[in-house]
Design a protein around this motif. Structure first.
Motif, PDB file in Angstrom:
ATOM      1  N   HIS A 119     -22.256  42.519 -91.204  1.00  0.00           N
ATOM      2  CA  HIS A 119     -21.143  41.573 -91.091  1.00  0.00           C
ATOM      3  C   HIS A 119     -19.807  42.301 -91.143  1.00  0.00           C
ATOM      4  O   HIS A 119     -18.921  42.054 -90.321  1.00  0.00           O
ATOM      5  CB  HIS A 119     -21.230  40.528 -92.213  1.00  0.00           C
ATOM      6  N   ARG A 120     -19.639  43.197 -92.097  1.00  0.00           N
ATOM      7  CA  ARG A 120     -18.382  43.954 -92.203  1.00  0.00           C
ATOM      8  C   ARG A 120     -18.104  44.755 -90.946  1.00  0.00           C
ATOM      9  O   ARG A 120     -16.978  44.795 -90.448  1.00  0.00           O
ATOM     10  CB  ARG A 120     -18.437  44.894 -93.408  1.00  0.00           C
ATOM     11  N   ARG A 180     -29.747  36.459 -86.736  1.00  0.00           N
ATOM     12  CA  ARG A 180     -30.073  37.888 -86.780  1.00  0.00           C
ATOM     13  C   ARG A 180     -29.566  38.611 -85.542  1.00  0.00           C
ATOM     14  O   ARG A 180     -29.118  39.747 -85.614  1.00  0.00           O
ATOM     15  CB  ARG A 180     -31.579  38.076 -86.929  1.00  0.00           C
ATOM     16  N   LEU A 207     -27.779  34.949 -95.661  1.00  0.00           N
ATOM     17  CA  LEU A 207     -27.700  35.168 -97.111  1.00  0.00           C
ATOM     18  C   LEU A 207     -28.268  33.978 -97.871  1.00  0.00           C
ATOM     19  O   LEU A 207     -28.887  34.149 -98.923  1.00  0.00           O
ATOM     20  CB  LEU A 207     -26.256  35.448 -97.521  1.00  0.00           C
ATOM     21  N   LEU A 248     -25.697  39.170 -85.791  1.00  0.00           N
ATOM     22  CA  LEU A 248     -25.345  40.287 -86.673  1.00  0.00           C
ATOM     23  C   LEU A 248     -26.010  41.593 -86.260  1.00  0.00           C
ATOM     24  O   LEU A 248     -25.589  42.662 -86.695  1.00  0.00           O
ATOM     25  CB  LEU A 248     -25.719  39.964 -88.116  1.00  0.00           C
ATOM     26  N   ARG A 269     -23.853  35.155 -91.091  1.00  0.00           N
ATOM     27  CA  ARG A 269     -23.965  35.818 -92.397  1.00  0.00           C
ATOM     28  C   ARG A 269     -24.334  34.814 -93.486  1.00  0.00           C
ATOM     29  O   ARG A 269     -25.232  35.058 -94.281  1.00  0.00           O
ATOM     30  CB  ARG A 269     -22.640  36.496 -92.753  1.00  0.00           C
ATOM     31  N   ASP A 270     -23.640  33.663 -93.501  1.00  0.00           N
ATOM     32  CA  ASP A 270     -23.919  32.661 -94.539  1.00  0.00           C
ATOM     33  C   ASP A 270     -25.346  32.147 -94.448  1.00  0.00           C
ATOM     34  O   ASP A 270     -26.023  31.984 -95.462  1.00  0.00           O
ATOM     35  CB  ASP A 270     -22.928  31.505 -94.421  1.00  0.00           C
ATOM     36  N   ILE A 281     -27.328  42.937 -94.427  1.00  0.00           N
ATOM     37  CA  ILE A 281     -26.652  41.806 -93.776  1.00  0.00           C
ATOM     38  C   ILE A 281     -25.151  41.896 -94.002  1.00  0.00           C
ATOM     39  O   ILE A 281     -24.350  41.730 -93.076  1.00  0.00           O
ATOM     40  CB  ILE A 281     -27.218  40.470 -94.299  1.00  0.00           C
ATOM     41  N   ARG A 282     -24.759  42.189 -95.241  1.00  0.00           N
ATOM     42  CA  ARG A 282     -23.314  42.306 -95.539  1.00  0.00           C
ATOM     43  C   ARG A 282     -22.675  43.482 -94.797  1.00  0.00           C
ATOM     44  O   ARG A 282     -21.551  43.383 -94.303  1.00  0.00           O
ATOM     45  CB  ARG A 282     -23.108  42.457 -97.039  1.00  0.00           C
ATOM     46  N   VAL A 307     -19.953  34.733 -86.421  1.00  0.00           N
ATOM     47  CA  VAL A 307     -20.381  35.853 -87.271  1.00  0.00           C
ATOM     48  C   VAL A 307     -20.440  35.414 -88.730  1.00  0.00           C
ATOM     49  O   VAL A 307     -21.404  35.723 -89.445  1.00  0.00           O
ATOM     50  CB  VAL A 307     -19.438  37.061 -87.080  1.00  0.00           C
ATOM     51  N   ASN A 308     -19.441  34.669 -89.190  1.00  0.00           N
ATOM     52  CA  ASN A 308     -19.443  34.196 -90.576  1.00  0.00           C
ATOM     53  C   ASN A 308     -20.584  33.210 -90.824  1.00  0.00           C
ATOM     54  O   ASN A 308     -21.225  33.244 -91.873  1.00  0.00           O
ATOM     55  CB  ASN A 308     -18.101  33.564 -90.921  1.00  0.00           C
TER      56      ASN A 308
END
Length: 99
Positions: free
Chosen positions: A65-66, A47, A94, A50, A90-91, A61-62, A86-87
């Motif tokens: 991330h973007r 958290r 999610l 991001l 996010r994973d 969350i998405r 970062v990836n």
């Protein structure tokens, strides 16, 4: 003759720098990558990377991330390690929300 050429080049360079601003970096200069400081705990860590709160949903969350990946991606002057962090954040988030 060489002296006149050097003066002309210097005047051109100074004019170009004045036109584009002294404080801004030159075009094509890579930006320094932001430094992430991980807090305690895997969920809090993801958290914090991001920058979302504990009640963030999948859409938030998405979006975070973007927004973040646009600045840390290696194609934009960032580092591959920060992109991986970062990836992974996010994973993990999610996966936890079930989306």
């Amino acid at each position: 003759m060489i002296w006149k050429l050097l003066v002309a080049v210097m005047i051109g360079w100074l004019g170009w720098r004045m036109w584009h601003g002294w404080g801004r970096p030159l075009p094509g200069t890579p930006r320094p990558a932001p430094v992430a400081t991980p807090p305690a705990g895997p969920d809090a860590d993801a958290r914090a990377v991001l920058g979302v709160g504990p009640d963030a949903g999948p859409e938030e969350i998405r979006a975070a991330h973007r927004r973040l990946i646009a600045s840390v991606h290696p194609d934009r002057g960032g580092s591959p390690e920060l992109t991986r962090q970062v990836n992974a954040a996010r994973d993990a988030l999610l996966r936890k929300t079930g989306d």
